[in-house]
Design an enzyme around this catalytic site. Structure first.
Site, PDB file in Angstrom:
ATOM      1  N   ASP A  94       0.982  -1.363   0.081  1.00  0.00           N
ATOM      2  CA  ASP A  94       0.050  -0.138  -0.102  1.00  0.00           C
ATOM      3  C   ASP A  94       0.903   1.296   0.006  1.00  0.00           C
ATOM      4  O   ASP A  94       1.916   1.356   0.804  1.00  0.00           O
ATOM      5  CB  ASP A  94      -1.006  -0.042   1.357  1.00  0.00           C
ATOM      6  CG  ASP A  94      -1.973   1.185   1.233  1.00  0.00           C
ATOM      7  OD1 ASP A  94      -1.487   2.196   1.596  1.00  0.00           O
ATOM      8  OD2 ASP A  94      -3.064   1.123   0.625  1.00  0.00           O
ATOM      9  N   GLU A 130      -4.657   2.230  -4.151  1.00  0.00           N
ATOM     10  CA  GLU A 130      -3.125   2.439  -4.142  1.00  0.00           C
ATOM     11  C   GLU A 130      -2.491   1.155  -3.526  1.00  0.00           C
ATOM     12  O   GLU A 130      -1.468   1.069  -3.030  1.00  0.00           O
ATOM     13  CB  GLU A 130      -2.629   3.547  -3.163  1.00  0.00           C
ATOM     14  CG  GLU A 130      -3.482   3.437  -1.773  1.00  0.00           C
ATOM     15  CD  GLU A 130      -4.511   4.001  -1.422  1.00  0.00           C
ATOM     16  OE1 GLU A 130      -5.358   3.971  -2.537  1.00  0.00           O
ATOM     17  OE2 GLU A 130      -4.934   4.234  -0.416  1.00  0.00           O
TER      18      GLU A 130
END
Length: 983
Positions: free
Chosen positions: A858, A901
């Site tokens: 992430d 993301e």
């Protein structure tokens, strides 16, 4: 003498105020002094500044809209707070603000927020939309939405304006104008509908029909800064000369100690407490005739008070020139030396009769009154390690290096006859039963018998040493005695630094902890019929009395840490566990189920300094380190005071409704207004929902579940995650639902729902498909007839044509298959493709024994990148990370964009291989040169890794990787955490 006659006899304002004060005493108004105790200690204090997300440190106004959001007016715009983060709204085409500087906030009944400020800017927010309203002629100091739907504005240097609800919708209205040449600062409306204005010329009562009426102050003050209404309908005024109460045409001071203070605000909260803001002394708090100040020395960001607000949960918010402060009733309350304890480093607590708790610290012995919330020192200059009730009255007090004492009839006395017979003067555990005293030391357990004289007194009964038990002369596993406790079968349970034993009828039986993660330290016991629970350095161990069976509830069963000091069962049917890392709560029935192996995992709830503890380190190694009072309060010894929690009070704190709001909805990278947009354009790959339950008591612990009707048949548990994402949804109608709760509570009845439809692409439309099918049939029929007619002449051409069409259809099918499994932004595999591949290789690895490491990567603080640089830059960052990951294909078995993301990675190798590789990958990403995207921009990533051998199935593997990622973020981001890391 009535106060209105004072001015006739005393011409100066100072003399008038002094005489009025004397009159108020004479008329029966009690003078108010500073509190001997500290009422503000009931509150848990938190502060926010620009370092915590506020756009500016001057908090000019605070309001809460009916949806539950809190709003803060600053000179850099309006900040919205959901309990976890601030979102800024400033001058832009979206907000229609004339200037970012905001001074005034007001709310309306239909979830409206009015914001006014510099350059006369006035706007209204409703839902996701902002609307411009008529511009005022000067700075708006305050706004008031009245009971009839009109809006009052306090204007700098230009009095008060009033707009009817109809005028607010007009482009150039003609508002009603009051006291035109006077600066007005604050407005208030009483329950009776009367509107008042605090101005530089005092207080005015305003009427749409009768105009402005100046109130008579008898020269008590000239300038009024603030007006509000009390619970009994009186008018409260903050002035240059104190705080005043006005009712029945009579002025009285609220606090005589404030008569010479400039009071910038005065309010009465829902509990009846008065609050006063000052220019330079902070906030004052008046309760039960006690006045107490909270200033910069006690945590206030700045001593100049600008605003005050009580939210729906009863928390008090204070706006200053240096940031915002919240005072709330926290789940945990801590007493320290400031409340009367002998010392802050508390090692042992013991429940007494009624509301009494005894506390032993490194500096002495104290007695706590849990009702009054204070303590008194009984003995100082003595380091207390352990406490126990004494059968002859009073207490046994074990000390560090000074042996055993006893407290009786107001004095602390050394038990010299006992100390002379001890192998060590460090006393970590004491227990007395049936005339026998047991003393635990680092060199063994000593048994003393009571020898009665003919007429013994409580203080003179001697004790004779009967036996010394240690690891060399008995079955004790270790000589370092840490805990002692009797169960209901007369067994004496002994906790040592090497394990646990019990003594029954002079026989010691030692437990074998080799199957319990090799537990050694036994810090405390909890007894219940049929069972003994032990707090150890490997979790908590249950011993079944019937057959001696032992079971562990520890890390393998879901607890995040190893070491626990004490176990207390609360009235809420929970086990409360103390530790070096805060207090933990687990469900009592679930603990038994885990021990019985009818349940595989134990859920937990964690409390620390954010919940009212002054220090997360609870103490252990001496006994008892926790206790429960007759009222149900659970008391813990900590490194900074005595901390208590009442489960019933905690349940009340968590009983407030949890309104849920949709914070944002994104179709791919575009944010939309869900109130006006319900159709998802064809070709949208990703739909992202951001939601929040607006509870401010423990916002970090709110749990969520979501369901996408039309796609999911059941709720999906989201833990504390307030983002849900769906990719490549097929065309159709959907309803996204969110529910929330606090841990151990029922799911809220307030369910957020959002209905939307995913539009089909041209090739997905039913009419286009029907037409295509019809054309295909007609073409096939024509080709068939043509073939019949020209079979002999055109056989070769027809065969070529069929082959060409077959290849075209196959290419189209391949494209569709690729589109369904490929992420459009990065060219990587998408979540669906990864799920299929991970499922397949997980099952293959289970049969072959191959080591696999699944990771979730992430990008840290990605929302900040989007907010600061734009979503286009955010997409470029995702593409750049995706390009780097594509270059890693030689090392990885599979790479996919998980959504947003996040990326998922699959590596063949052991956990050690996985950690080395992913930590190197983290470093390579951190070293990326992104100057071509944005100057000085750099990124970091957090990675959570799990092994296939740790997971029961492929879904569990992803869950463990996600939990590891959560710990990586909690540990500060830019790191790699594996699922077996310490939490």
């Amino acid at each position: 003498m009535h106060p209105r006659n004072v001015q006739k006899l005393f011409p100066t304002r100072l003399a008038q105020r002094l005489v009025c004060t004397v009159l108020f005493y004479w008329l029966g108004f009690t003078p108010l002094g500073y509190a001997d105790d500290n009422p503000l200690s009931d509150y848990f204090i938190e502060t926010w500044t620009t370092a915590n997300g506020l756009p500016h440190n001057s908090i000019n106004a605070i309001e809460q809209t009916s949806d539950g959001y809190l709003w803060f007016a600053t000179w850099e715009g309006v900040a919205r707070y959901n309990g976890l983060e601030f979102v800024l709204f400033d001058r832009s085409p979206n907000t229609h603000m004339q200037d970012s500087g905001t001074r005034a906030l007001a709310t309306g009944p239909d979830n409206q927020l009015y914001a006014g400020g510099a350059r006369g800017s006035l706007v209204m927010r409703s839902g996701f939309s902002w609307q411009n309203l008529p511009v005022a002629p000067s700075l708006i100091n305050d706004a008031l939405h009245d009971q009839s739907g009109g809006l009052w504005l306090a204007i700098e240097g230009m009095g008060v304006l009033y707009y009817t609800s109809k005028q607010l919708r007009q482009p150039s209205p003609d508002p009603q104008h009051f006291i035109k040449t006077t600066s007005s600062y604050h407005l208030a409306q009483t329950d009776q509908g009367h509107v008042y204005a605090a101005t530089e010329d005092g207080v005015y009562q305003l009427s749409k029909h009768a105009g402005a009426a100046h109130l008579s102050f008898h020269n008590l003050f000239t300038k009024a800064f603030y007006v509000s209404s009390s619970q009994d309908g009186a008018l409260l005024v903050g002035s240059e000369s104190g705080a005043w109460r006005y009712k029945n045409e009579r002025w009285t001071p609220l606090a005589s100690a404030l008569l010479n203070q400039a009071i910038t605000m005065v309010e009465q909260d829902s509990r009846g407490t008065y609050w006063f803001g000052t220019l330079n002394r902070g906030i004052a708090h008046l309760r039960d005739n006690h006045l107490d100040f909270l200033d910069g020395h006690r945590g206030l960001p700045n001593n100049r008070i600008l605003s005050w607000f009580e939210d729906n949960e009863g928390s008090i918010w204070i706006g200053t020139n240096g940031g915002a402060m919240r005072l709330r009733y926290a789940p945990f309350v801590t007493l320290t030396k400031d409340n009367g304890l002998a010392g802050n480093y508390v090692r042992t607590v013991l429940g007494g009769d009624g509301d009494t708790v005894w506390a032993g610290s490194s500096e002495g012995l104290s007695q706590i009154n849990t009702i009054a919330g204070n303590a008194r020192v009984l003995a100082d200059n003595i380091s207390v390690l352990s406490l126990a009730h004494r059968q002859q009255g009073g207490l046994w007090v074990g000390t560090y290096q000074k042996g055993l004492y006893y407290w009786h009839q107001g004095s602390l006395t050394a038990a010299n006859t006992i100390n002379d017979q001890l192998p060590d003067s460090e006393i970590r555990a004491v227990v007395e039963r049936n005339g026998v005293l047991w003393v635990g030391t680092p060199r063994g357990l000593v048994e003393f018998d009571q020898h009665q004289s003919k007429s013994p007194t409580a203080a003179s009964v001697p004790y004779q040493k009967q036996a010394l038990y240690h690891s060399q002369n008995s079955a004790l596993p270790g000589s370092y005695i840490m805990s002692l406790s009797f169960d209901d079968t007369d067994k004496l349970w002994i906790g040592t630094g090497r394990g646990a034993s019990y003594l029954l009828e002079k026989t010691i039986t030692t437990l074998d902890f080799s199957a319990q993660e090799q537990a050694q330290y036994v810090f405390g016991f909890f007894h219940e019929p049929g069972y003994v629970w032990m707090a150890t350095d490997r979790g908590i161990v249950r011993y079944r009395q019937a057959d001696g069976h032992q079971a562990l509830v520890g890390r393998p069963q879901g607890l995040p840490i190893d070491k626990f000091f004490q176990i207390v069962k609360g009235d809420d049917q929970s086990f409360w566990l103390s530790s070096n890392r805060g207090i933990w709560r687990i469900n009592y029935d679930h603990a038994h189920q885990v021990a019985d192996k009818t349940r595989t995992r134990i859920d937990f709830e964690h409390y620390d300094q954010s919940d009212g503890m002054l220090n997360s380190q609870a103490n252990g190694g001496s006994n008892p380190a926790a206790t429960k009072t007759s009222r149900g309060d659970i008391i813990f010894a900590t490194a900074k005071g005595v901390t208590s929690v009442n489960p019933t009070r905690l349940s009340q704190l968590l009983s407030h409704p949890l309104p849920i709001v949709m914070q944002s909805v994104r179709f791919d990278s575009k944010e939309i207004n869900p109130e006006t947009t319900g159709k998802v354009p064809a070709g949208t790959n990703r739909i992202l929902f951001s939601y929040a339950a607006l509870g401010y008591t423990m916002p970090e612990q709110i749990q969520y579940r979501t369901q996408l009707e039309g796609f999911e048949s059941d709720w999906a548990y989201r833990h504390e995650n307030h983002i849900a994402e769906y990719t490549n949804l097929p065309p159709g109608d959907y309803t996204f639902k969110v529910s929330a709760r606090y841990p151990y509570s029922d799911w809220s009845d307030d369910v957020l729902s959002y209905h939307f439809s995913v539009m089909p692409s041209l090739w997905q439309r039913a009419d286009v498909r029907a037409l295509g099918f019809l054309l295909t049939v007609l073409a096939a029929y024509a080709a068939f007839m043509w073939r019949i007619r020209h079979m002999k002449k055109k056989a070769i051409q027809l065969e070529a044509l069929v082959e060409e069409k077959t290849q075209a259809l196959q290419a189209q099918a391949d494209d569709f298959e690729r589109m369904s499994k490929e992420d459009a932004l990065t060219g990587l595999a998408n979540r669906r493709a990864f799920d299929e591949y991970w499922h397949q290789v997980f099952e293959e690895s289970r049969q072959s024994g191959t080591d696999l490491q699944v990771a979730i990567l992430d990008i840290d603080h990605f929302k900040r990148i989007n907010d600061h640089y734009s979503h286009l830059v955010g997409d470029q960052i995702i593409q750049r990370v995706g390009s780097l990951l594509l270059r890693e294909q030689t090392h990885l078995r599979h790479i996919a964009r998980w959504g947003g993301e996040e990326f998922t990675l699959l590596l063949a190798g052991t956990p050690a291989d996985g950690y080395r590789y992913f930590d190197g990958l983290r470093r390579r990403i951190a070293a990326l040169d992104l100057n071509d995207i944005a100057p000085s921009l750099s990124i970091t990533v957090s990675i959570g890794v799990a092994s296939n051998h740790q997971a029961s199935d492929y879904v569990d593997g992803l869950k463990k990787a996600d939990q590891a990622l959560y710990r990586a973020k909690r540990d500060g981001r830019n790191c790699v955490r594996q699922s077996n890391d310490t939490a």
